[in-house]
Design a protein around this motif. Sequence first.
Motif, PDB file in Angstrom:
ATOM      1  N   THR A 228      52.013  36.263  27.139  1.00 42.41           N
ATOM      2  CA  THR A 228      51.328  36.395  28.422  1.00 42.41           C
ATOM      3  C   THR A 228      50.010  35.631  28.390  1.00 42.41           C
ATOM      4  O   THR A 228      49.495  35.299  27.314  1.00 42.41           O
ATOM      5  CB  THR A 228      51.037  37.872  28.731  1.00 42.41           C
ATOM      6  N   GLY A 229      49.469  35.386  29.570  1.00 42.87           N
ATOM      7  CA  GLY A 229      48.173  34.718  29.644  1.00 42.87           C
ATOM      8  C   GLY A 229      47.044  35.566  29.109  1.00 42.87           C
ATOM      9  O   GLY A 229      46.007  35.045  28.675  1.00 42.87           O
ATOM     10  N   GLU A 230      47.245  36.882  29.100  1.00 46.07           N
ATOM     11  CA  GLU A 230      46.220  37.773  28.561  1.00 46.07           C
ATOM     12  C   GLU A 230      46.159  37.710  27.038  1.00 46.07           C
ATOM     13  O   GLU A 230      45.131  38.027  26.440  1.00 46.07           O
ATOM     14  CB  GLU A 230      46.502  39.227  28.974  1.00 46.07           C
ATOM     15  N   PHE A 249      49.478  34.496  39.159  1.00 44.67           N
ATOM     16  CA  PHE A 249      48.578  35.651  39.182  1.00 44.67           C
ATOM     17  C   PHE A 249      49.147  36.816  39.990  1.00 44.67           C
ATOM     18  O   PHE A 249      48.684  37.955  39.846  1.00 44.67           O
ATOM     19  CB  PHE A 249      47.205  35.261  39.721  1.00 44.67           C
ATOM     20  N   CYS A 250      50.140  36.551  40.811  1.00 45.38           N
ATOM     21  CA  CYS A 250      50.762  37.629  41.574  1.00 45.38           C
ATOM     22  C   CYS A 250      51.462  38.641  40.672  1.00 45.38           C
ATOM     23  O   CYS A 250      51.668  39.794  41.063  1.00 45.38           O
ATOM     24  CB  CYS A 250      51.762  37.055  42.576  1.00 45.38           C
ATOM     25  N   GLU A 256      41.508  39.566  35.354  1.00 47.46           N
ATOM     26  CA  GLU A 256      40.201  39.239  34.782  1.00 47.46           C
ATOM     27  C   GLU A 256      40.316  38.783  33.329  1.00 47.46           C
ATOM     28  O   GLU A 256      39.615  37.858  32.896  1.00 47.46           O
ATOM     29  CB  GLU A 256      39.257  40.453  34.870  1.00 47.46           C
ATOM     30  N   LYS A 257      41.206  39.407  32.572  1.00 47.52           N
ATOM     31  CA  LYS A 257      41.370  39.031  31.166  1.00 47.52           C
ATOM     32  C   LYS A 257      41.923  37.612  31.038  1.00 47.52           C
ATOM     33  O   LYS A 257      41.493  36.839  30.172  1.00 47.52           O
ATOM     34  CB  LYS A 257      42.288  40.028  30.460  1.00 47.52           C
ATOM     35  N   ILE A 258      42.883  37.265  31.876  1.00 54.85           N
ATOM     36  CA  ILE A 258      43.435  35.906  31.836  1.00 54.85           C
ATOM     37  C   ILE A 258      42.363  34.889  32.198  1.00 54.85           C
ATOM     38  O   ILE A 258      42.261  33.825  31.564  1.00 54.85           O
ATOM     39  CB  ILE A 258      44.632  35.772  32.809  1.00 54.85           C
ATOM     40  N   LEU A 259      41.555  35.192  33.185  1.00 55.48           N
ATOM     41  CA  LEU A 259      40.488  34.263  33.576  1.00 55.48           C
ATOM     42  C   LEU A 259      39.486  34.064  32.438  1.00 55.48           C
ATOM     43  O   LEU A 259      38.998  32.950  32.223  1.00 55.48           O
ATOM     44  CB  LEU A 259      39.793  34.770  34.838  1.00 55.48           C
ATOM     45  N   ARG A 260      39.197  35.125  31.711  1.00 59.19           N
ATOM     46  CA  ARG A 260      38.293  34.987  30.562  1.00 59.19           C
ATOM     47  C   ARG A 260      38.932  34.125  29.471  1.00 59.19           C
ATOM     48  O   ARG A 260      38.254  33.324  28.814  1.00 59.19           O
ATOM     49  CB  ARG A 260      37.923  36.367  30.007  1.00 59.19           C
ATOM     50  N   GLN A 261      40.253  34.274  29.291  1.00 61.32           N
ATOM     51  CA  GLN A 261      40.966  33.438  28.321  1.00 61.32           C
ATOM     52  C   GLN A 261      40.936  31.967  28.747  1.00 61.32           C
ATOM     53  O   GLN A 261      40.777  31.069  27.911  1.00 61.32           O
ATOM     54  CB  GLN A 261      42.421  33.910  28.190  1.00 61.32           C
ATOM     55  N   ILE A 262      41.087  31.725  30.021  1.00 58.43           N
ATOM     56  CA  ILE A 262      41.040  30.349  30.526  1.00 58.43           C
ATOM     57  C   ILE A 262      39.669  29.733  30.261  1.00 58.43           C
ATOM     58  O   ILE A 262      39.554  28.579  29.803  1.00 58.43           O
ATOM     59  CB  ILE A 262      41.359  30.327  32.039  1.00 58.43           C
ATOM     60  N   LEU A 263      38.641  30.500  30.525  1.00 59.69           N
ATOM     61  CA  LEU A 263      37.280  30.010  30.285  1.00 59.69           C
ATOM     62  C   LEU A 263      37.063  29.743  28.796  1.00 59.69           C
ATOM     63  O   LEU A 263      36.385  28.779  28.417  1.00 59.69           O
ATOM     64  CB  LEU A 263      36.277  31.046  30.802  1.00 59.69           C
ATOM     65  N   ARG A 264      37.669  30.559  27.964  1.00 61.47           N
ATOM     66  CA  ARG A 264      37.516  30.409  26.511  1.00 61.47           C
ATOM     67  C   ARG A 264      38.145  29.113  25.994  1.00 61.47           C
ATOM     68  O   ARG A 264      37.547  28.401  25.184  1.00 61.47           O
ATOM     69  CB  ARG A 264      38.163  31.612  25.803  1.00 61.47           C
ATOM     70  N   VAL A 265      39.356  28.786  26.450  1.00 60.85           N
ATOM     71  CA  VAL A 265      40.081  27.652  25.877  1.00 60.85           C
ATOM     72  C   VAL A 265      39.646  26.306  26.468  1.00 60.85           C
ATOM     73  O   VAL A 265      39.888  25.250  25.867  1.00 60.85           O
ATOM     74  CB  VAL A 265      41.605  27.822  26.056  1.00 60.85           C
ATOM     75  N   LEU A 266      39.001  26.318  27.626  1.00 57.96           N
ATOM     76  CA  LEU A 266      38.558  25.064  28.240  1.00 57.96           C
ATOM     77  C   LEU A 266      37.377  24.462  27.480  1.00 57.96           C
ATOM     78  O   LEU A 266      36.490  25.178  26.998  1.00 57.96           O
ATOM     79  CB  LEU A 266      38.134  25.296  29.694  1.00 57.96           C
ATOM     80  N   VAL A 267      37.359  23.141  27.379  1.00 59.38           N
ATOM     81  CA  VAL A 267      36.184  22.456  26.826  1.00 59.38           C
ATOM     82  C   VAL A 267      35.062  22.515  27.858  1.00 59.38           C
ATOM     83  O   VAL A 267      35.322  22.718  29.055  1.00 59.38           O
ATOM     84  CB  VAL A 267      36.517  20.980  26.492  1.00 59.38           C
ATOM     85  N   PRO A 268      33.810  22.364  27.450  1.00 57.19           N
ATOM     86  CA  PRO A 268      32.723  22.284  28.434  1.00 57.19           C
ATOM     87  C   PRO A 268      32.990  21.157  29.436  1.00 57.19           C
ATOM     88  O   PRO A 268      33.297  20.038  29.052  1.00 57.19           O
ATOM     89  CB  PRO A 268      31.498  21.983  27.565  1.00 57.19           C
ATOM     90  N   VAL A 319      37.856  34.874  40.328  1.00 57.80           N
ATOM     91  CA  VAL A 319      37.545  33.545  39.780  1.00 57.80           C
ATOM     92  C   VAL A 319      36.049  33.289  39.878  1.00 57.80           C
ATOM     93  O   VAL A 319      35.411  32.813  38.917  1.00 57.80           O
ATOM     94  CB  VAL A 319      38.331  32.449  40.532  1.00 57.80           C
ATOM     95  N   GLU A 320      35.472  33.598  41.028  1.00 59.16           N
ATOM     96  CA  GLU A 320      34.040  33.358  41.236  1.00 59.16           C
ATOM     97  C   GLU A 320      33.172  34.213  40.314  1.00 59.16           C
ATOM     98  O   GLU A 320      32.056  33.820  39.968  1.00 59.16           O
ATOM     99  CB  GLU A 320      33.688  33.635  42.697  1.00 59.16           C
ATOM    100  N   ALA A 321      33.700  35.367  39.912  1.00 61.52           N
ATOM    101  CA  ALA A 321      32.908  36.279  39.071  1.00 61.52           C
ATOM    102  C   ALA A 321      33.101  36.037  37.579  1.00 61.52           C
ATOM    103  O   ALA A 321      32.453  36.692  36.752  1.00 61.52           O
ATOM    104  CB  ALA A 321      33.289  37.726  39.400  1.00 61.52           C
ATOM    105  N   THR A 322      33.963  35.115  37.193  1.00 65.12           N
ATOM    106  CA  THR A 322      34.303  34.923  35.778  1.00 65.12           C
ATOM    107  C   THR A 322      33.222  34.200  34.994  1.00 65.12           C
ATOM    108  O   THR A 322      33.044  34.439  33.798  1.00 65.12           O
ATOM    109  CB  THR A 322      35.639  34.159  35.661  1.00 65.12           C
ATOM    110  N   GLY A 323      32.487  33.304  35.632  1.00 66.96           N
ATOM    111  CA  GLY A 323      31.437  32.577  34.916  1.00 66.96           C
ATOM    112  C   GLY A 323      31.616  31.074  34.924  1.00 66.96           C
ATOM    113  O   GLY A 323      30.968  30.366  34.135  1.00 66.96           O
TER     114      GLY A 323
END
Length: 354
Positions: A228-230, A249-250, A256-268, A319-323
């Motif tokens: 899973t994405g989480e 996402f449906c 929220e956990k998946i969005l945090r994972q996405i933010l984690r794996v992305l490069v700056p 998404v807007e609240a993830t950072g």
Amino acid sequence: MERTIWEDRAEGEGVHEEEVEEDHHLFLDDAQEDNDEVGLGDIVLEHEHQREAFDEAEVVDETGESNDVPGQDGGGGSGSFFNERLFNERWLNETAMPVIEWVRENRVLVIAVLLVLLILRWKLKDFRRRWFAAFLNRHYKKVDAKIEEMKKDVFATLGFVVSHDPELRKTGGLKILEIGVGTGTNFAHYPDGTLLTVVDPNPHFKKYYEANRKKFPNIQAEDIIVSTGEDMNMVPDNSVDVVVVTQVFCSVGDTEKILRQILRVLVPGGKFYFYEHIHEFDVANHAFRRRLQSLLTFMGVWPFLFDNCHLNRDILKAVEATGFSKVEAQRFYAPINHLLLQIMRPSLKGVAEK
């Protein structure tokens, strides 16, 4: 102030106040007798005649001049609001109300079917996943030109993203992670030389995914990571240029956990591209669709048929609240032609940057 017929008569003919009052009571008595003779069906028919007359009538202003109804040919306004409202009212009367009436008349059958669905959902989880994978593969075999054109718009800026990997920069390729890859319907929109990592919790997509990726030798697509994405800790931090999620996402367990994972794996500076069907957002014109989305989700019918798909979600606030440093998004109606999937037309697309 508007004058009554009895007041005009009293003034014009010199009728005494007592006579006016008597006439008034006689009129009410006659109206009551007439009302007793009129059935409910007659009232409904009269109501429909009045509605038809209104649809064809022109709006007359206080000066007596007639103006076309705003939004119709020859009149002022855009036309979309008035026509959309009439369409929704007629659709409600001609389509929705008969369905609601049928459900009321067959409520025992409906309850029985729902109980069966709940039992099947509990007992046949793997069967549902097999069926869903086969359904999507069949559905996407026929390419919809309008949907593909819409996806081109979703991924329009992908060609401007520069990879963090020096070797990929030389070829113009990117390192992309796609969560919920399914059968691989987004391959056609990825640039040549893309290194693609894919995650999907449904193992029954594998054979369809394998068959599809052979059609795109310009993309180096890895085997599906069944997860899973989480829970994709196997993807390193700051390792991908782009994350893509479409129509996923449906059905996830923790947005929220998946969005945090996405933010984690992305490069700056990395980009997150998303396209999702969402809860109806135009309540003024599509209130019934919003209620139907909520009802089908609450009753568990839609999640059972489509592998936990929920029709009443909207991820924009999450998404807007993830950072992310920047979020650009738009709600719109997807050009879906399939009758059953009209309920999924309300959509959200956007790009977020780390």
